[in-house]
Design a protein around this motif. Structure first.
Motif, PDB file in Angstrom:
ATOM      1  N   GLU A   1      -4.783  -5.961   0.558  1.00  0.00           N
ATOM      2  CA  GLU A   1      -4.696  -6.751   1.798  1.00  0.00           C
ATOM      3  C   GLU A   1      -3.245  -7.146   2.085  1.00  0.00           C
ATOM      4  O   GLU A   1      -2.780  -7.048   3.229  1.00  0.00           O
ATOM      5  N   GLU A   2      -2.531  -7.566   1.052  1.00  0.00           N
ATOM      6  CA  GLU A   2      -1.117  -7.929   1.224  1.00  0.00           C
ATOM      7  C   GLU A   2      -0.294  -6.718   1.674  1.00  0.00           C
ATOM      8  O   GLU A   2       0.564  -6.843   2.545  1.00  0.00           O
ATOM      9  N   MET A   3      -0.578  -5.566   1.104  1.00  0.00           N
ATOM     10  CA  MET A   3       0.146  -4.353   1.500  1.00  0.00           C
ATOM     11  C   MET A   3      -0.156  -4.008   2.953  1.00  0.00           C
ATOM     12  O   MET A   3       0.748  -3.598   3.690  1.00  0.00           O
ATOM     13  N   LYS A   4      -1.409  -4.157   3.343  1.00  0.00           N
ATOM     14  CA  LYS A   4      -1.800  -3.849   4.720  1.00  0.00           C
ATOM     15  C   LYS A   4      -1.030  -4.741   5.706  1.00  0.00           C
ATOM     16  O   LYS A   4      -0.593  -4.277   6.756  1.00  0.00           O
ATOM     17  N   ILE A   5      -0.826  -5.987   5.327  1.00  0.00           N
ATOM     18  CA  ILE A   5      -0.117  -6.945   6.184  1.00  0.00           C
ATOM     19  C   ILE A   5       1.396  -6.732   6.117  1.00  0.00           C
ATOM     20  O   ILE A   5       2.069  -6.673   7.146  1.00  0.00           O
ATOM     21  N   GLN A   6       1.938  -6.637   4.897  1.00  0.00           N
ATOM     22  CA  GLN A   6       3.386  -6.599   4.691  1.00  0.00           C
ATOM     23  C   GLN A   6       4.032  -5.264   5.049  1.00  0.00           C
ATOM     24  O   GLN A   6       5.099  -5.242   5.647  1.00  0.00           O
ATOM     25  N   ASN A   7       3.396  -4.160   4.638  1.00  0.00           N
ATOM     26  CA  ASN A   7       3.993  -2.849   4.886  1.00  0.00           C
ATOM     27  C   ASN A   7       2.904  -1.772   4.818  1.00  0.00           C
ATOM     28  O   ASN A   7       2.679  -1.191   3.755  1.00  0.00           O
ATOM     29  N   PRO A   8       2.242  -1.509   5.958  1.00  0.00           N
ATOM     30  CA  PRO A   8       1.178  -0.501   5.968  1.00  0.00           C
ATOM     31  C   PRO A   8       1.637   0.875   5.475  1.00  0.00           C
ATOM     32  O   PRO A   8       0.840   1.619   4.903  1.00  0.00           O
ATOM     33  N   ASP A   9       2.904   1.216   5.662  1.00  0.00           N
ATOM     34  CA  ASP A   9       3.404   2.501   5.173  1.00  0.00           C
ATOM     35  C   ASP A   9       3.390   2.558   3.641  1.00  0.00           C
ATOM     36  O   ASP A   9       3.181   3.614   3.059  1.00  0.00           O
ATOM     37  N   ALA A  10       3.616   1.419   2.997  1.00  0.00           N
ATOM     38  CA  ALA A  10       3.558   1.382   1.534  1.00  0.00           C
ATOM     39  C   ALA A  10       2.140   1.661   1.061  1.00  0.00           C
ATOM     40  O   ALA A  10       1.931   2.366   0.073  1.00  0.00           O
ATOM     41  N   LEU A  11       1.175   1.142   1.792  1.00  0.00           N
ATOM     42  CA  LEU A  11      -0.229   1.396   1.461  1.00  0.00           C
ATOM     43  C   LEU A  11      -0.551   2.883   1.627  1.00  0.00           C
ATOM     44  O   LEU A  11      -1.208   3.482   0.778  1.00  0.00           O
ATOM     45  N   LYS A  12      -0.036   3.479   2.692  1.00  0.00           N
ATOM     46  CA  LYS A  12      -0.243   4.914   2.907  1.00  0.00           C
ATOM     47  C   LYS A  12       0.447   5.727   1.820  1.00  0.00           C
ATOM     48  O   LYS A  12      -0.084   6.739   1.365  1.00  0.00           O
ATOM     49  N   TYR A  13       1.620   5.281   1.393  1.00  0.00           N
ATOM     50  CA  TYR A  13       2.327   5.955   0.318  1.00  0.00           C
ATOM     51  C   TYR A  13       1.503   5.884  -0.968  1.00  0.00           C
ATOM     52  O   TYR A  13       1.311   6.889  -1.659  1.00  0.00           O
ATOM     53  N   TYR A  14       1.005   4.702  -1.285  1.00  0.00           N
ATOM     54  CA  TYR A  14       0.186   4.521  -2.492  1.00  0.00           C
ATOM     55  C   TYR A  14      -1.051   5.418  -2.462  1.00  0.00           C
ATOM     56  O   TYR A  14      -1.405   6.035  -3.456  1.00  0.00           O
ATOM     57  N   ARG A  15      -1.678   5.513  -1.309  1.00  0.00           N
ATOM     58  CA  ARG A  15      -2.898   6.319  -1.181  1.00  0.00           C
ATOM     59  C   ARG A  15      -2.618   7.819  -1.069  1.00  0.00           C
ATOM     60  O   ARG A  15      -3.535   8.625  -1.043  1.00  0.00           O
ATOM     61  N   GLY A  16      -1.343   8.195  -0.951  1.00  0.00           N
ATOM     62  CA  GLY A  16      -0.980   9.601  -0.833  1.00  0.00           C
ATOM     63  C   GLY A  16      -1.125  10.138   0.575  1.00  0.00           C
ATOM     64  O   GLY A  16      -1.065  11.347   0.799  1.00  0.00           O
ATOM     65  N   GLU A  17      -1.305   9.242   1.553  1.00  0.00           N
ATOM     66  CA  GLU A  17      -1.450   9.652   2.953  1.00  0.00           C
ATOM     67  C   GLU A  17      -0.095   9.937   3.589  1.00  0.00           C
ATOM     68  O   GLU A  17      -0.018  10.626   4.594  1.00  0.00           O
ATOM     69  N   LYS A  18       0.954   9.356   3.032  1.00  0.00           N
ATOM     70  CA  LYS A  18       2.327   9.601   3.467  1.00  0.00           C
ATOM     71  C   LYS A  18       3.151   9.825   2.217  1.00  0.00           C
ATOM     72  O   LYS A  18       2.944   9.154   1.210  1.00  0.00           O
ATOM     73  N   ASN A  19       4.083  10.769   2.283  1.00  0.00           N
ATOM     74  CA  ASN A  19       4.957  10.977   1.138  1.00  0.00           C
ATOM     75  C   ASN A  19       6.304  11.462   1.631  1.00  0.00           C
ATOM     76  O   ASN A  19       6.570  11.467   2.813  1.00  0.00           O
ATOM     77  N   GLY A  20       7.135  11.847   0.722  1.00  0.00           N
ATOM     78  CA  GLY A  20       8.464  12.331   1.083  1.00  0.00           C
ATOM     79  C   GLY A  20       9.522  11.266   0.902  1.00  0.00           C
ATOM     80  O   GLY A  20       9.242  10.084   0.688  1.00  0.00           O
ATOM     81  N   HIS A  21      10.755  11.726   0.999  1.00  0.00           N
ATOM     82  CA  HIS A  21      11.916  10.873   0.759  1.00  0.00           C
ATOM     83  C   HIS A  21      12.009   9.720   1.758  1.00  0.00           C
ATOM     84  O   HIS A  21      12.306   8.591   1.373  1.00  0.00           O
ATOM     85  N   ILE A  22      11.751   9.999   3.016  1.00  0.00           N
ATOM     86  CA  ILE A  22      11.866   8.956   4.049  1.00  0.00           C
ATOM     87  C   ILE A  22      10.858   7.837   3.790  1.00  0.00           C
ATOM     88  O   ILE A  22      11.209   6.653   3.856  1.00  0.00           O
ATOM     89  N   THR A  23       9.633   8.209   3.476  1.00  0.00           N
ATOM     90  CA  THR A  23       8.620   7.196   3.188  1.00  0.00           C
ATOM     91  C   THR A  23       8.999   6.416   1.939  1.00  0.00           C
ATOM     92  O   THR A  23       8.894   5.184   1.905  1.00  0.00           O
ATOM     93  N   PHE A  24       9.435   7.125   0.904  1.00  0.00           N
ATOM     94  CA  PHE A  24       9.835   6.458  -0.333  1.00  0.00           C
ATOM     95  C   PHE A  24      10.958   5.460  -0.067  1.00  0.00           C
ATOM     96  O   PHE A  24      10.936   4.332  -0.574  1.00  0.00           O
ATOM     97  N   LYS A  25      11.941   5.865   0.723  1.00  0.00           N
ATOM     98  CA  LYS A  25      13.078   4.985   1.028  1.00  0.00           C
ATOM     99  C   LYS A  25      12.651   3.763   1.855  1.00  0.00           C
ATOM    100  O   LYS A  25      13.350   2.764   1.870  1.00  0.00           O
ATOM    101  N   SER A  26      11.497   3.843   2.530  1.00  0.00           N
ATOM    102  CA  SER A  26      11.032   2.705   3.339  1.00  0.00           C
ATOM    103  C   SER A  26      10.342   1.633   2.486  1.00  0.00           C
ATOM    104  O   SER A  26      10.067   0.539   2.974  1.00  0.00           O
ATOM    105  N   LEU A  27      10.071   1.963   1.215  1.00  0.00           N
ATOM    106  CA  LEU A  27       9.429   0.982   0.347  1.00  0.00           C
ATOM    107  C   LEU A  27      10.369  -0.178   0.072  1.00  0.00           C
ATOM    108  O   LEU A  27      11.568   0.002  -0.122  1.00  0.00           O
ATOM    109  N   LYS A  28       9.795  -1.364   0.050  1.00  0.00           N
ATOM    110  CA  LYS A  28      10.559  -2.576  -0.233  1.00  0.00           C
ATOM    111  C   LYS A  28      10.317  -2.986  -1.683  1.00  0.00           C
ATOM    112  O   LYS A  28       9.425  -2.489  -2.353  1.00  0.00           O
TER     113      LYS A  28
END
Length: 163
Positions: free
Chosen positions: A53-80
């Motif tokens: 829930e916190e990931m969904k609120i704080q950074n939905p892209d991080a949640l997608k990264y964790y779930r494997g729905e988004k990947n790559g260098h750009i997504t990784f660099k967007s992680l906080k």
């Protein structure tokens, strides 16, 4: 070597209790989850739902990264900094109960289940977790809550460590 069931009954030290109290005081949501869970599985589910829930609120892209729905260098660099902590907590949950060879124990199998250890310590004062474990969890949840900031060492500091 004691069995998992025997380890689960080992009381934690006074220092571990103090660190656990600090962890729960700094994280009231974690305290509520641990205190209200009837068993370690409920604690795992509760922490998982909270972190997702916190990931969904704080950074939905991080949640997608964790779930494997988004990947790559750009997504990784967007992680906080907080996202790394969330992913680490979820990784602990995803691998709870799995056995791994522990090279510190000459390859003996070690079971990884940090959330269970926190639950056992909170509810029963047991689990045998050492102060270093609770210090690690304190830092991890400070990172997750945004109370700690990322400190990147300078290149000179890294070279000094390498020497």
């Amino acid at each position: 070597m004691p069995t998992i069931e025997e380890l689960d009954r080992i009381a934690i030290s006074v220092r571990s209790h103090k660190l656990l109290d600090q962890l729960l005081k700094e994280n009231p949501k974690l305290d509520a989850i641990m205190s209200n869970s009837k068993n370690d599985i409920e604690a795992l589910v509760g922490v998982r739902e909270w972190v997702l829930e916190e990931m969904k609120i704080q950074n939905p892209d991080a949640l997608k990264y964790y779930r494997g729905e988004k990947n790559g260098h750009i997504t990784f660099k967007s992680l906080k900094w907080r996202d790394y902590a969330a992913i680490r907590i979820l990784d602990y949950i995803d691998h709870a109960g799995k056995e791994f060879p522990d090279l510190n124990l000459r390859g003996e199998l070690a079971v990884s289940n940090p959330i269970k250890l926190i639950w056992l310590a909170t509810v029963k004062g047991t689990g045998g977790a050492k102060p270093n474990f609770f210090e690690d969890m304190l830092h991890l949840f400070r990172q997750f809550s945004g109370k700690s900031e990322r400190k990147i060492p300078s290149p000179n500091k890294v070279k000094e460590w390498m020497r």
